[in-house]
Scaffold this motif. Structure first.
Motif, PDB file in Angstrom:
ATOM      1  N   LYS A  61       0.883  -1.164   0.000  1.00 51.73           N
ATOM      2  CA  LYS A  61       0.000   0.000   0.000  1.00 51.73           C
ATOM      3  C   LYS A  61       0.924   1.217   0.000  1.00 51.73           C
ATOM      4  O   LYS A  61       1.754   1.367   0.889  1.00 51.73           O
ATOM      5  N   THR A  62       0.812   2.070  -1.006  1.00 49.05           N
ATOM      6  CA  THR A  62       1.744   3.183  -1.163  1.00 49.05           C
ATOM      7  C   THR A  62       1.132   4.491  -0.699  1.00 49.05           C
ATOM      8  O   THR A  62       0.046   4.875  -1.132  1.00 49.05           O
ATOM      9  N   ILE A  63       1.848   5.145   0.191  1.00 45.15           N
ATOM     10  CA  ILE A  63       1.465   6.452   0.708  1.00 45.15           C
ATOM     11  C   ILE A  63       2.556   7.410   0.251  1.00 45.15           C
ATOM     12  O   ILE A  63       3.693   7.342   0.721  1.00 45.15           O
ATOM     13  N   VAL A  64       2.220   8.265  -0.696  1.00 44.85           N
ATOM     14  CA  VAL A  64       3.216   9.125  -1.322  1.00 44.85           C
ATOM     15  C   VAL A  64       3.142  10.533  -0.751  1.00 44.85           C
ATOM     16  O   VAL A  64       2.070  11.131  -0.688  1.00 44.85           O
ATOM     17  N   PHE A  65       4.304  11.039  -0.363  1.00 46.27           N
ATOM     18  CA  PHE A  65       4.467  12.420   0.070  1.00 46.27           C
ATOM     19  C   PHE A  65       5.217  13.112  -1.064  1.00 46.27           C
ATOM     20  O   PHE A  65       6.421  12.916  -1.227  1.00 46.27           O
ATOM     21  N   ALA A  66       4.482  13.856  -1.872  1.00 57.12           N
ATOM     22  CA  ALA A  66       5.043  14.477  -3.069  1.00 57.12           C
ATOM     23  C   ALA A  66       5.183  15.976  -2.854  1.00 57.12           C
ATOM     24  O   ALA A  66       4.370  16.583  -2.147  1.00 57.12           O
ATOM     25  N   ILE A  67       6.179  16.568  -3.465  1.00 58.13           N
ATOM     26  CA  ILE A  67       6.448  17.998  -3.279  1.00 58.13           C
ATOM     27  C   ILE A  67       5.932  18.770  -4.485  1.00 58.13           C
ATOM     28  O   ILE A  67       6.359  18.526  -5.621  1.00 58.13           O
ATOM     29  N   SER A  68       5.017  19.680  -4.235  1.00 60.18           N
ATOM     30  CA  SER A  68       4.450  20.505  -5.305  1.00 60.18           C
ATOM     31  C   SER A  68       5.556  21.255  -6.028  1.00 60.18           C
ATOM     32  O   SER A  68       6.431  21.847  -5.398  1.00 60.18           O
ATOM     33  N   GLY A  69       5.520  21.192  -7.352  1.00 60.70           N
ATOM     34  CA  GLY A  69       6.515  21.873  -8.167  1.00 60.70           C
ATOM     35  C   GLY A  69       7.792  21.084  -8.361  1.00 60.70           C
ATOM     36  O   GLY A  69       8.674  21.510  -9.097  1.00 60.70           O
ATOM     37  N   ILE A  70       7.912  19.941  -7.711  1.00 71.23           N
ATOM     38  CA  ILE A  70       9.118  19.114  -7.825  1.00 71.23           C
ATOM     39  C   ILE A  70       8.772  17.702  -8.288  1.00 71.23           C
ATOM     40  O   ILE A  70       9.329  17.203  -9.247  1.00 71.23           O
ATOM     41  N   SER A  71       7.865  17.052  -7.591  1.00 72.77           N
ATOM     42  CA  SER A  71       7.538  15.649  -7.885  1.00 72.77           C
ATOM     43  C   SER A  71       6.714  15.536  -9.165  1.00 72.77           C
ATOM     44  O   SER A  71       5.901  16.399  -9.479  1.00 72.77           O
ATOM     45  N   ASP A  72       6.931  14.418  -9.872  1.00 68.41           N
ATOM     46  CA  ASP A  72       6.206  14.126 -11.108  1.00 68.41           C
ATOM     47  C   ASP A  72       4.763  13.733 -10.770  1.00 68.41           C
ATOM     48  O   ASP A  72       4.530  12.823  -9.973  1.00 68.41           O
ATOM     49  N   LYS A  73       3.799  14.401 -11.392  1.00 68.53           N
ATOM     50  CA  LYS A  73       2.387  14.128 -11.113  1.00 68.53           C
ATOM     51  C   LYS A  73       1.958  12.717 -11.505  1.00 68.53           C
ATOM     52  O   LYS A  73       0.947  12.222 -11.032  1.00 68.53           O
ATOM     53  N   GLU A  74       2.739  12.061 -12.352  1.00 70.87           N
ATOM     54  CA  GLU A  74       2.412  10.699 -12.762  1.00 70.87           C
ATOM     55  C   GLU A  74       2.393   9.743 -11.570  1.00 70.87           C
ATOM     56  O   GLU A  74       1.734   8.702 -11.611  1.00 70.87           O
ATOM     57  N   ILE A  75       3.072  10.107 -10.504  1.00 72.43           N
ATOM     58  CA  ILE A  75       3.140   9.224  -9.335  1.00 72.43           C
ATOM     59  C   ILE A  75       1.756   9.005  -8.724  1.00 72.43           C
ATOM     60  O   ILE A  75       1.521   8.003  -8.055  1.00 72.43           O
ATOM     61  N   GLU A  76       0.832   9.912  -8.993  1.00 74.85           N
ATOM     62  CA  GLU A  76      -0.532   9.771  -8.478  1.00 74.85           C
ATOM     63  C   GLU A  76      -1.171   8.455  -8.920  1.00 74.85           C
ATOM     64  O   GLU A  76      -1.982   7.885  -8.202  1.00 74.85           O
ATOM     65  N   LYS A  77      -0.792   7.970 -10.102  1.00 75.06           N
ATOM     66  CA  LYS A  77      -1.357   6.722 -10.640  1.00 75.06           C
ATOM     67  C   LYS A  77      -1.043   5.524  -9.750  1.00 75.06           C
ATOM     68  O   LYS A  77      -1.774   4.531  -9.770  1.00 75.06           O
ATOM     69  N   TYR A  78       0.048   5.591  -9.007  1.00 77.29           N
ATOM     70  CA  TYR A  78       0.525   4.448  -8.234  1.00 77.29           C
ATOM     71  C   TYR A  78       0.412   4.659  -6.729  1.00 77.29           C
ATOM     72  O   TYR A  78       0.937   3.859  -5.958  1.00 77.29           O
ATOM     73  N   ALA A  79      -0.267   5.711  -6.333  1.00 72.97           N
ATOM     74  CA  ALA A  79      -0.403   6.022  -4.911  1.00 72.97           C
ATOM     75  C   ALA A  79      -1.779   5.597  -4.406  1.00 72.97           C
ATOM     76  O   ALA A  79      -2.792   5.949  -5.002  1.00 72.97           O
ATOM     77  N   ASP A  80      -1.794   4.841  -3.318  1.00 70.46           N
ATOM     78  CA  ASP A  80      -3.074   4.565  -2.663  1.00 70.46           C
ATOM     79  C   ASP A  80      -3.547   5.819  -1.940  1.00 70.46           C
ATOM     80  O   ASP A  80      -4.740   6.061  -1.833  1.00 70.46           O
ATOM     81  N   LYS A  81      -2.580   6.578  -1.469  1.00 68.97           N
ATOM     82  CA  LYS A  81      -2.865   7.881  -0.854  1.00 68.97           C
ATOM     83  C   LYS A  81      -1.725   8.805  -1.240  1.00 68.97           C
ATOM     84  O   LYS A  81      -0.569   8.415  -1.189  1.00 68.97           O
ATOM     85  N   ILE A  82      -2.078  10.012  -1.632  1.00 65.26           N
ATOM     86  CA  ILE A  82      -1.033  10.987  -1.973  1.00 65.26           C
ATOM     87  C   ILE A  82      -1.253  12.252  -1.161  1.00 65.26           C
ATOM     88  O   ILE A  82      -2.387  12.720  -1.002  1.00 65.26           O
ATOM     89  N   ILE A  83      -0.163  12.756  -0.642  1.00 60.16           N
ATOM     90  CA  ILE A  83      -0.188  14.001   0.115  1.00 60.16           C
ATOM     91  C   ILE A  83       0.781  14.946  -0.579  1.00 60.16           C
ATOM     92  O   ILE A  83       1.988  14.688  -0.624  1.00 60.16           O
ATOM     93  N   TRP A  84       0.225  16.002  -1.173  1.00 53.17           N
ATOM     94  CA  TRP A  84       1.052  17.002  -1.845  1.00 53.17           C
ATOM     95  C   TRP A  84       1.523  18.007  -0.812  1.00 53.17           C
ATOM     96  O   TRP A  84       0.720  18.558  -0.055  1.00 53.17           O
ATOM     97  N   ILE A  85       2.820  18.237  -0.779  1.00 55.05           N
ATOM     98  CA  ILE A  85       3.424  19.156   0.186  1.00 55.05           C
ATOM     99  C   ILE A  85       3.810  20.435  -0.534  1.00 55.05           C
ATOM    100  O   ILE A  85       4.560  20.412  -1.505  1.00 55.05           O
ATOM    101  N   ASP A  86       3.297  21.546  -0.035  1.00 49.51           N
ATOM    102  CA  ASP A  86       3.650  22.862  -0.553  1.00 49.51           C
ATOM    103  C   ASP A  86       4.785  23.391   0.328  1.00 49.51           C
ATOM    104  O   ASP A  86       4.585  23.617   1.528  1.00 49.51           O
ATOM    105  N   VAL A  87       5.962  23.552  -0.243  1.00 54.43           N
ATOM    106  CA  VAL A  87       7.145  23.943   0.523  1.00 54.43           C
ATOM    107  C   VAL A  87       6.915  25.256   1.284  1.00 54.43           C
ATOM    108  O   VAL A  87       7.342  25.401   2.424  1.00 54.43           O
ATOM    109  N   GLU A  88       6.226  26.195   0.664  1.00 48.55           N
ATOM    110  CA  GLU A  88       6.011  27.499   1.308  1.00 48.55           C
ATOM    111  C   GLU A  88       5.158  27.397   2.563  1.00 48.55           C
ATOM    112  O   GLU A  88       5.243  28.244   3.437  1.00 48.55           O
ATOM    113  N   HIS A  89       4.318  26.361   2.666  1.00 48.88           N
ATOM    114  CA  HIS A  89       3.443  26.203   3.825  1.00 48.88           C
ATOM    115  C   HIS A  89       3.773  24.953   4.628  1.00 48.88           C
ATOM    116  O   HIS A  89       2.954  24.471   5.398  1.00 48.88           O
ATOM    117  N   PHE A  90       4.993  24.442   4.443  1.00 47.66           N
ATOM    118  CA  PHE A  90       5.403  23.209   5.103  1.00 47.66           C
ATOM    119  C   PHE A  90       5.585  23.410   6.594  1.00 47.66           C
ATOM    120  O   PHE A  90       6.126  24.409   7.048  1.00 47.66           O
TER     121      PHE A  90
END
Length: 164
Positions: A27-56
């Motif tokens: 079960k994949t839980i992806v912590f992706a960084i907005s503006g850095i991580s490839d959006k294609e990873i969403e296809k393989y994530a059971d849960k995705i959490i997009w992290i905005d660096v400015e509001h981290f």
């Protein structure tokens, strides 16, 4: 079922790790960084959490880790600390917790920061892995991969490079 946390930096490697881990039943839980991580990873994530660096916020990130409960975490892809530092510099007052990590780190080298992050994950019970166990079907067999066998001199060069 294994719960794998993936901290996804830039490039295609995080997508490949997520894809292979999912294929192997994790079960994949992806912590992706907005503006850095490839959006294609969403296809393989059971849960995705997009992290905005400015509001981290480290506290919010730890809360997300505790809520999603990954048993293991892989840190894959390029994490450009200069990108992060530039973003943080524009909002210094909002990122005291992150600034403390950089000021407490001995030299802010990639290796030192990775070591520090790994220790922090382990303190809350999350093992950090290199993710290679998910890539076994992509690894090549040991041996000659070209049309010809290396000459004796080329073999010495290969062995010299391998030792380093």
């Amino acid at each position: 079922m294994e719960r794998l946390g993936i901290a996804a930096g830039s490039g295609n490697f995080p997508v490949i790790v997520a894809q292979q881990a999912k294929k192997q039943g994790a079960k994949t839980i992806v912590f992706a960084i907005s503006g850095i991580s490839d959006k294609e990873i969403e296809k393989y994530a059971d849960k995705i959490i997009w992290i905005d660096v400015e509001h981290f916020s480290i506290q919010k990130f730890i809360l997300q880790l505790l809520m999603t409960r990954p048993s293991k975490m892989v840190l894959v892809g390029k994490f450009d600390k200069s990108f992060v530092l530039k973003r943080l510099a524009t909002h210094k007052d909002k990122h005291q917790d992150v600034q403390e990590i950089f000021s407490a780190n001995k030299d802010n080298s990639d290796y030192s920061l990775l070591e520090d992050i790994t220790k922090r994950f382990e303190k809350i019970g999350i093992k950090v892995s290199d993710g290679m166990e998910y890539l076994s079907e992509l690894r090549v067999e040991k041996g000659v991969l070209t049309k010809r066998v290396p000459t004796e001199e080329e073999q010495k060069d290969i062995e010299f490079g391998y030792e380093k």
